[in-house]
Design a protein around this motif. Structure first.
Motif, PDB file in Angstrom:
ATOM      1  N   PRO A   1       0.777  -1.242   0.000  1.00 37.98           N
ATOM      2  CA  PRO A   1       0.000   0.000   0.000  1.00 37.98           C
ATOM      3  C   PRO A   1       0.808   1.291   0.000  1.00 37.98           C
ATOM      4  O   PRO A   1       0.284   2.335  -0.395  1.00 37.98           O
ATOM      5  N   GLN A   2       2.077   1.265   0.427  1.00 35.39           N
ATOM      6  CA  GLN A   2       2.831   2.519   0.413  1.00 35.39           C
ATOM      7  C   GLN A   2       3.049   3.021  -1.011  1.00 35.39           C
ATOM      8  O   GLN A   2       3.174   4.230  -1.255  1.00 35.39           O
ATOM      9  N   TYR A   3       3.084   2.111  -1.980  1.00 34.23           N
ATOM     10  CA  TYR A   3       3.244   2.522  -3.377  1.00 34.23           C
ATOM     11  C   TYR A   3       2.009   3.301  -3.849  1.00 34.23           C
ATOM     12  O   TYR A   3       2.138   4.352  -4.489  1.00 34.23           O
ATOM     13  N   LYS A   4       0.833   2.794  -3.509  1.00 36.18           N
ATOM     14  CA  LYS A   4      -0.400   3.484  -3.911  1.00 36.18           C
ATOM     15  C   LYS A   4      -0.520   4.824  -3.211  1.00 36.18           C
ATOM     16  O   LYS A   4      -0.913   5.828  -3.830  1.00 36.18           O
ATOM     17  N   LEU A   5      -0.176   4.860  -1.936  1.00 32.46           N
ATOM     18  CA  LEU A   5      -0.256   6.126  -1.205  1.00 32.46           C
ATOM     19  C   LEU A   5       0.686   7.162  -1.817  1.00 32.46           C
ATOM     20  O   LEU A   5       0.288   8.313  -2.048  1.00 32.46           O
ATOM     21  N   LEU A   6       1.926   6.764  -2.104  1.00 31.15           N
ATOM     22  CA  LEU A   6       2.896   7.701  -2.673  1.00 31.15           C
ATOM     23  C   LEU A   6       2.538   8.085  -4.102  1.00 31.15           C
ATOM     24  O   LEU A   6       2.827   9.202  -4.547  1.00 31.15           O
ATOM     25  N   GLU A   7       1.880   7.176  -4.810  1.00 29.92           N
ATOM     26  CA  GLU A   7       1.395   7.533  -6.143  1.00 29.92           C
ATOM     27  C   GLU A   7       0.276   8.563  -6.039  1.00 29.92           C
ATOM     28  O   GLU A   7       0.254   9.565  -6.777  1.00 29.92           O
ATOM     29  N   ASN A   8      -0.654   8.347  -5.117  1.00 33.47           N
ATOM     30  CA  ASN A   8      -1.746   9.307  -4.917  1.00 33.47           C
ATOM     31  C   ASN A   8      -1.227  10.666  -4.452  1.00 33.47           C
ATOM     32  O   ASN A   8      -1.834  11.706  -4.740  1.00 33.47           O
ATOM     33  N   ALA A   9      -0.101  10.653  -3.744  1.00 33.16           N
ATOM     34  CA  ALA A   9       0.484  11.905  -3.254  1.00 33.16           C
ATOM     35  C   ALA A   9       1.296  12.616  -4.322  1.00 33.16           C
ATOM     36  O   ALA A   9       1.794  13.721  -4.097  1.00 33.16           O
ATOM     37  N   GLY A  10       1.448  11.990  -5.487  1.00 35.39           N
ATOM     38  CA  GLY A  10       2.214  12.605  -6.564  1.00 35.39           C
ATOM     39  C   GLY A  10       3.711  12.426  -6.421  1.00 35.39           C
ATOM     40  O   GLY A  10       4.490  13.126  -7.084  1.00 35.39           O
TER      41      GLY A  10
ATOM     42  N   GLU B   1       0.085   9.989   8.153  1.00 35.17           N
ATOM     43  CA  GLU B   1      -0.804  10.231   9.286  1.00 35.17           C
ATOM     44  C   GLU B   1      -2.100   9.451   9.071  1.00 35.17           C
ATOM     45  O   GLU B   1      -2.754   9.589   8.027  1.00 35.17           O
ATOM     46  N   ILE B   2      -2.457   8.629  10.048  1.00 36.36           N
ATOM     47  CA  ILE B   2      -3.641   7.759   9.899  1.00 36.36           C
ATOM     48  C   ILE B   2      -4.895   8.577   9.634  1.00 36.36           C
ATOM     49  O   ILE B   2      -5.752   8.181   8.835  1.00 36.36           O
ATOM     50  N   ASP B   3      -5.042   9.706  10.289  1.00 34.22           N
ATOM     51  CA  ASP B   3      -6.236  10.546  10.093  1.00 34.22           C
ATOM     52  C   ASP B   3      -6.158  11.387   8.824  1.00 34.22           C
ATOM     53  O   ASP B   3      -7.114  12.092   8.493  1.00 34.22           O
ATOM     54  N   GLY B   4      -5.014  11.340   8.121  1.00 32.88           N
ATOM     55  CA  GLY B   4      -4.853  12.163   6.926  1.00 32.88           C
ATOM     56  C   GLY B   4      -5.633  11.626   5.730  1.00 32.88           C
ATOM     57  O   GLY B   4      -6.026  10.452   5.672  1.00 32.88           O
TER      58      GLY B   4
ATOM     59  N   SER C   1      -7.966   7.482   2.262  1.00 32.40           N
ATOM     60  CA  SER C   1      -8.489   7.202   0.921  1.00 32.40           C
ATOM     61  C   SER C   1      -8.263   5.750   0.497  1.00 32.40           C
ATOM     62  O   SER C   1      -8.845   5.301  -0.490  1.00 32.40           O
ATOM     63  N   LEU C   2      -7.443   5.013   1.243  1.00 32.21           N
ATOM     64  CA  LEU C   2      -7.150   3.619   0.906  1.00 32.21           C
ATOM     65  C   LEU C   2      -8.161   2.682   1.555  1.00 32.21           C
ATOM     66  O   LEU C   2      -8.777   3.014   2.576  1.00 32.21           O
ATOM     67  N   PRO C   3      -8.344   1.485   0.985  1.00 35.82           N
ATOM     68  CA  PRO C   3      -9.248   0.496   1.599  1.00 35.82           C
ATOM     69  C   PRO C   3      -8.785   0.120   3.006  1.00 35.82           C
ATOM     70  O   PRO C   3      -7.605   0.283   3.365  1.00 35.82           O
ATOM     71  N   GLY C   4      -9.702  -0.412   3.790  1.00 40.49           N
ATOM     72  CA  GLY C   4      -9.410  -0.747   5.177  1.00 40.49           C
ATOM     73  C   GLY C   4      -8.239  -1.701   5.346  1.00 40.49           C
ATOM     74  O   GLY C   4      -7.392  -1.516   6.226  1.00 40.49           O
ATOM     75  N   TYR C   5      -8.175  -2.731   4.499  1.00 38.80           N
ATOM     76  CA  TYR C   5      -7.074  -3.692   4.616  1.00 38.80           C
ATOM     77  C   TYR C   5      -5.734  -3.020   4.324  1.00 38.80           C
ATOM     78  O   TYR C   5      -4.740  -3.262   5.012  1.00 38.80           O
ATOM     79  N   ALA C   6      -5.720  -2.162   3.305  1.00 35.87           N
ATOM     80  CA  ALA C   6      -4.480  -1.457   2.963  1.00 35.87           C
ATOM     81  C   ALA C   6      -4.036  -0.553   4.115  1.00 35.87           C
ATOM     82  O   ALA C   6      -2.847  -0.453   4.419  1.00 35.87           O
ATOM     83  N   ARG C   7      -4.996   0.088   4.779  1.00 41.26           N
ATOM     84  CA  ARG C   7      -4.659   0.943   5.925  1.00 41.26           C
ATOM     85  C   ARG C   7      -4.036   0.119   7.054  1.00 41.26           C
ATOM     86  O   ARG C   7      -3.063   0.538   7.676  1.00 41.26           O
ATOM     87  N   SER C   8      -4.611  -1.065   7.307  1.00 38.74           N
ATOM     88  CA  SER C   8      -4.071  -1.905   8.387  1.00 38.74           C
ATOM     89  C   SER C   8      -2.653  -2.371   8.066  1.00 38.74           C
ATOM     90  O   SER C   8      -1.800  -2.455   8.964  1.00 38.74           O
ATOM     91  N   VAL C   9      -2.370  -2.662   6.785  1.00 37.93           N
ATOM     92  CA  VAL C   9      -1.018  -3.063   6.392  1.00 37.93           C
ATOM     93  C   VAL C   9      -0.058  -1.889   6.539  1.00 37.93           C
ATOM     94  O   VAL C   9       1.091  -2.058   6.981  1.00 37.93           O
ATOM     95  N   LEU C  10      -0.502  -0.699   6.182  1.00 40.81           N
ATOM     96  CA  LEU C  10       0.334   0.491   6.363  1.00 40.81           C
ATOM     97  C   LEU C  10       0.709   0.685   7.832  1.00 40.81           C
ATOM     98  O   LEU C  10       1.855   1.013   8.157  1.00 40.81           O
ATOM     99  N   ILE C  11      -0.261   0.470   8.710  1.00 38.63           N
ATOM    100  CA  ILE C  11      -0.014   0.649  10.143  1.00 38.63           C
ATOM    101  C   ILE C  11       0.929  -0.422  10.670  1.00 38.63           C
ATOM    102  O   ILE C  11       1.872  -0.134  11.409  1.00 38.63           O
ATOM    103  N   ASP C  12       0.701  -1.655  10.272  1.00 39.46           N
ATOM    104  CA  ASP C  12       1.489  -2.770  10.802  1.00 39.46           C
ATOM    105  C   ASP C  12       2.899  -2.834  10.231  1.00 39.46           C
ATOM    106  O   ASP C  12       3.838  -3.235  10.923  1.00 39.46           O
ATOM    107  N   GLN C  13       3.069  -2.458   8.963  1.00 45.84           N
ATOM    108  CA  GLN C  13       4.331  -2.737   8.290  1.00 45.84           C
ATOM    109  C   GLN C  13       5.041  -1.532   7.674  1.00 45.84           C
ATOM    110  O   GLN C  13       6.245  -1.602   7.414  1.00 45.84           O
ATOM    111  N   HIS C  14       4.322  -0.430   7.437  1.00 45.46           N
ATOM    112  CA  HIS C  14       4.925   0.642   6.646  1.00 45.46           C
ATOM    113  C   HIS C  14       4.841   2.026   7.298  1.00 45.46           C
ATOM    114  O   HIS C  14       4.881   3.039   6.601  1.00 45.46           O
TER     115      HIS C  14
END
Length: 222
Positions: A80-89, A172-175, A180-193
């Motif tokens: 999920p960090q790839y999708k987040l960084l892509e969405n962030a430009g 930031e989790i509240d950001g 904007s990511l699905p729930g599972y992707a958010r949990s992976v971001l928290i646990d691993q990234h």
């Protein structure tokens, strides 16, 4: 008469020995008592506690996130960090041959990487580049209470908060980016990234400090 004087001197000399021993013992007792009193009065000053805790927090590794650029397997880019960084430009991701994607830093991504402190880069044999970006580190807010456990050890209660980088603000989790990511992707971001509540209230913690070679060092912390 002369013999009597010699006998008296012998008696005086023999009586002086016990007196000397008593004086030495009294001196040792007074010295030991002074050490005990000195140790009982020893305190850990708030500024000393702050300096020791601040050094300990700075020594702890910062939270980081990593990603690869180049032709990267889709197994990696599905993280999920790839999708987040892509969405962030920050990253541009497009399909490559086979089960892989072409991942590149955008101009904004290059600018971000250049602005961050202590970015790590590793060139892999497969011609991809690993980037490790710092997200956040711990910063002391206040020393709240100092409790003496022994003459050499103190328990210190304190509060600390996260100090984020520009990259850390994106995680930031509240950001918006994380939300904007699905729930599972958010949990992976928290646990691993590295995603976290970085902008929440300061957190309470405690540490034991002991005097060692003229400096206060942590014994144990939680």
């Amino acid at each position: 008469m002369f013999e009597q004087e010699i006998e008296m001197e012998k008696k005086e000399g023999s009586s002086f020995g016990p007196i000397l021993i008593i004086l030495v013992l009294v001196g040792l007792f007074v010295g030991s008592l002074g050490v005990v009193i000195f140790q009982s009065k020893r305190t850990l000053k708030p500024e000393e506690a702050s300096a020791a805790i601040d050094n300990n927090l700075k020594a702890s590794a910062p939270v980081t996130v990593s990603f690869n650029t180049g032709v990267v397997s889709r197994e990696k880019t599905s993280n999920p960090q790839y999708k987040l960084l892509e969405n962030a430009g920050i990253l541009k991701i497009r399909k490559a041959k086979g089960f892989a994607d072409q991942v590149d830093l955008t101009p904004a991504g290059k600018e971000l990487v250049a602005s961050l402190p202590n970015v790590e880069t590793v060139q892999n044999k497969d011609h991809t580049t690993v980037y490790v970006l710092p997200l956040a580190s711990r910063k002391l807010v206040s020393v709240d209470k100092v409790t003496k456990l022994s003459p050499q050890k103190f328990q210190v209660q304190y509060r600390w908060k996260w100090e984020t980088t520009k990259a850390g603000d994106m995680f930031e989790i509240d950001g918006k980016l994380v939300q904007s990511l699905p729930g599972y992707a958010r949990s992976v971001l928290i646990d691993q990234h590295g995603a976290n509540y970085y902008h929440g209230a300061p957190m309470a913690s405690s540490i034991q400090l002991a005097k060692s070679e003229g400096a206060w060092d942590p014994v144990s912390a939680r």
